[in-house]
Design a protein around this motif. Sequence first.
Motif, PDB file in Angstrom:
ATOM      1  N   LYS B   2      -5.925  -4.460 -10.214  1.00 17.86           N
ATOM      2  CA  LYS B   2      -4.633  -3.805  -9.995  1.00 17.86           C
ATOM      3  C   LYS B   2      -4.744  -2.296 -10.242  1.00 17.86           C
ATOM      4  CE  LYS B   2      -2.990  -4.744 -14.676  1.00 17.86           C
ATOM      5  NZ  LYS B   2      -2.022  -5.444 -15.509  1.00 17.86           N
ATOM      6  N   TYR B 244       2.535  -1.873 -10.651  1.00 15.22           N
ATOM      7  CA  TYR B 244       1.150  -1.888 -10.186  1.00 15.22           C
ATOM      8  C   TYR B 244       1.092  -2.261  -8.706  1.00 15.22           C
ATOM      9  CZ  TYR B 244      -0.182  -1.882 -15.115  1.00 15.22           C
ATOM     10  OH  TYR B 244      -0.340  -1.542 -16.430  1.00 15.22           O
ATOM     11  N   VAL B 245       0.090  -1.705  -8.011  1.00 16.30           N
ATOM     12  CA  VAL B 245      -0.244  -2.221  -6.681  1.00 16.30           C
ATOM     13  C   VAL B 245      -1.237  -3.343  -6.945  1.00 16.30           C
ATOM     14  CG1 VAL B 245      -1.234  -1.711  -4.417  1.00 16.30           C
ATOM     15  CG2 VAL B 245      -0.067   0.096  -5.692  1.00 16.30           C
ATOM     16  N   ALA B 336       8.298   1.524  -0.741  1.00 14.07           N
ATOM     17  CA  ALA B 336       7.505   1.310  -1.962  1.00 14.07           C
ATOM     18  C   ALA B 336       8.324   1.760  -3.163  1.00 14.07           C
ATOM     19  CB  ALA B 336       6.200   2.092  -1.886  1.00 14.07           C
ATOM     20  N   SER B 339      10.920  -0.796  -3.774  1.00 18.25           N
ATOM     21  CA  SER B 339      10.321  -2.005  -4.358  1.00 18.25           C
ATOM     22  C   SER B 339      10.091  -1.807  -5.852  1.00 18.25           C
ATOM     23  CB  SER B 339       8.982  -2.321  -3.678  1.00 18.25           C
ATOM     24  OG  SER B 339       9.183  -2.583  -2.306  1.00 18.25           O
ATOM     25  N   ILE B 340       9.622  -0.601  -6.212  1.00 16.70           N
ATOM     26  CA  ILE B 340       9.382  -0.309  -7.629  1.00 16.70           C
ATOM     27  C   ILE B 340      10.710  -0.262  -8.388  1.00 16.70           C
ATOM     28  CG2 ILE B 340       8.473   1.422  -9.247  1.00 16.70           C
ATOM     29  CD1 ILE B 340       6.528   2.188  -6.828  1.00 16.70           C
ATOM     30  N   PHE B 393       3.685  -5.253  -4.885  1.00 19.65           N
ATOM     31  CA  PHE B 393       3.888  -4.479  -6.108  1.00 19.65           C
ATOM     32  C   PHE B 393       4.261  -5.447  -7.231  1.00 19.65           C
ATOM     33  CE2 PHE B 393       5.055  -1.727  -2.537  1.00 19.65           C
ATOM     34  CZ  PHE B 393       4.212  -0.642  -2.771  1.00 19.65           C
TER      35      PHE B 393
END
Lengths: 353, 396
Positions: B2, B244-245, B336, B339-340, B393
């Motif tokens: 990750k 985290y990705v 993104a 999403s976070i 994510f």
Amino acid sequence: MQKCYINGMGCVSSQETYDTSFLESVEINTTENIVYAKQPSYKELIPPAAARRMAKGVKMGLAASTKALKEANVEVPDAIITGTGMGCIEDSEKFLKALIDNNEEYLTPTNFIQSTHNTVGAQIALGLGCKGYNFTYVNGSISFESALLDAKLQLENEEENTILVGAADETSSHTMELFKLVNIIKKESDQPYSVLDSNSSGVVYSEGATFVTLENVKKENSYAVLEALQIQNELNIDEVESFISSFLEKNNLKIQDIDVVVLGNNGDISFDTYYTAVDSLFDQIPQVYYKHLSGEFNTASAFGFWVAASILKNQAIPQVVKMNSFEKANFSKVLLYNQFQGKDHSLVLLSKC
Amino acid sequence: MKVAITGMGIISSIGNTVEENFHSLVSLKTGLSTISNIETIHKDIIKVGEIKLTNEQLAKQLNLPSDNNYSRTALLGAIAAKQAVENAKISDMNAYKSGLISATSVGGMDMTEKYYYEYFENEACQKYITSHDIGDNSQKIANCIGLKGMVTTISTACSSAANAIMLGARLIQSGELDRVVVGGTDALAKFTINGFKTLMILSDDYNAPFDNNRKGLNLGEAAAFLVLESETIVKKENREVLAYVTGFGNANDAFHQTASSENGDGAFLAMNKAFKMAKIQPGEIDYINAHGTATPNNDLSEGRAIIRIFGENVPDFSSTKPFTGHTLAAAAGIEAVYSILAIQNNIIFPNLNFKTNMEEFNLTPQLTLKEKEIHHVLSNSFGFGGNCSTLIFSKN
């Protein structure tokens, strides 16, 4: 960690490089400030009706990639990664011109559809039915090197085993006129054009496509190994030497380990000084240049990559690309250095298989 | 492995900062409006997600000299990237091996279309000729965050920013870089407005993703960037990790230059690859931020691919494009950030404007703001050229 082998290459350029053996016949241009690609016959590659609609960059890319795959004996790669500086600029221009000239009316979608920067990579995938990873890098003179880096990481990690990597850029009339306005392209009065004996700024512009098949296995016809590369957005001239030495150090090499250096000189006196700055580092080995043959464009360095890999495979340097008179009996490591207008610097290290 | 996200920045039609964007999302406030910054014959017909700041105002925010030659794409990108770097509390950008991976589809097209013929008559505007180049836009963003290192750009149409995040994560994983700023930026341009118009996929209304009567997309402009950092930096600098990705995948539909295949093969493959890398099961996804452009073709193809992956148990999903419009190459960067925000706040943003289920399948997006514990978010982005990308994510 797996190695990254160059197992096939195809090159379409302003020289006869597609159906011939390595630089067997070349023409040195001194009179044209834009040199167009010598395109191969597309008859066997693309149905004529499709070819008429296709942009030049796409056709050159299809031709180069077909040869790169054929040489490596690969039908469908696991992934396709492309670099282009300007993308399908001709379609962009056509669409833009039509929308301005007709005040946003009577437009058709064809040129818009083909104007996206990833058209070359997408059309190759479509033709091959390749559903794998497909990226397109667009960043000036490191567009091709970005694609190389991405492929190298994936091959070394065994995420993929066979990756088609390449670059394509086409010229288009309006953009060329704009480049003349701001002296990116040399003036008519700067003739005769020369890369090494230039006393003018600007470059001779061109176009072309080079594709290579990279794999993590060695084959009978492998050209060379892609050992390492590095990309840097900007450097001052006095930083170039340490940029190169720290790159070599990182790869556990000394200056003396390099047998040939391939430089991206393009005859622009304002910026070829970057290459003079590394002269002293490599003053005891053969130096090679190539943009007098390929012309300059965002992905001309892919032509240089093709030259370097061919030199390693053939273990001989054609007279026409030699910058100095140093000879070597055999070559095991070749370093490429390229930049454009002091920006987008790249170092690529190739070694003998 | 990750990869830690330690900073984020965004500017979109629903806000000039992360906080403003979050506020608009939870107050269900759309950024779609009639266009005011661009002269176009379509201005009274279409609605777009336009940032209501002029180039001069944006340049002022960046303290640029008045004779700068930034395209709007570069201005937006620089603002978002600077926010991300500040958010990560980075003091010296070059203290570690750092890079910038940007994404754009139009680059400096806004200036090229403005001065196309004028360039030949007026020397004053010639400074913008080199701003057309995509790499030039990224170089300017790098300058604004003081970065000297690896800078490159991905342009795969509407999946571009997802691919920038993907490459960034790969560069951290391989140790090639310790820190990388990743994301995308795209300004509205007559070029794209007319391009999508000719494809007949622009809605004359507010876009309604996954609705049976959807009429197409609204375009938008935006920029968003994330800072990705290695575990070593996170420990050494005692970083606050936002998320985290954990997974990513890219595949090609290899079906048509602009249309998606009926069964969403590329999307299916991309999602599968992302799951394999994240080492999680589809059942562990708490929220899908769908590509959901509200074109007839995308939503059908994406919906089918989602059903192929998740079967009967499709998690809560929504498209946030009714808020921002489709911001093309920047879209995956914007999403993104959303999403976070969903992970950080344990909240799902609703899919606005949905009324009727599509006749092809029984998929109902999340229609109201929903609070629930969120560990994993899957975000899809698809582009012309059959380009399909999925990011996962995760909270931990």
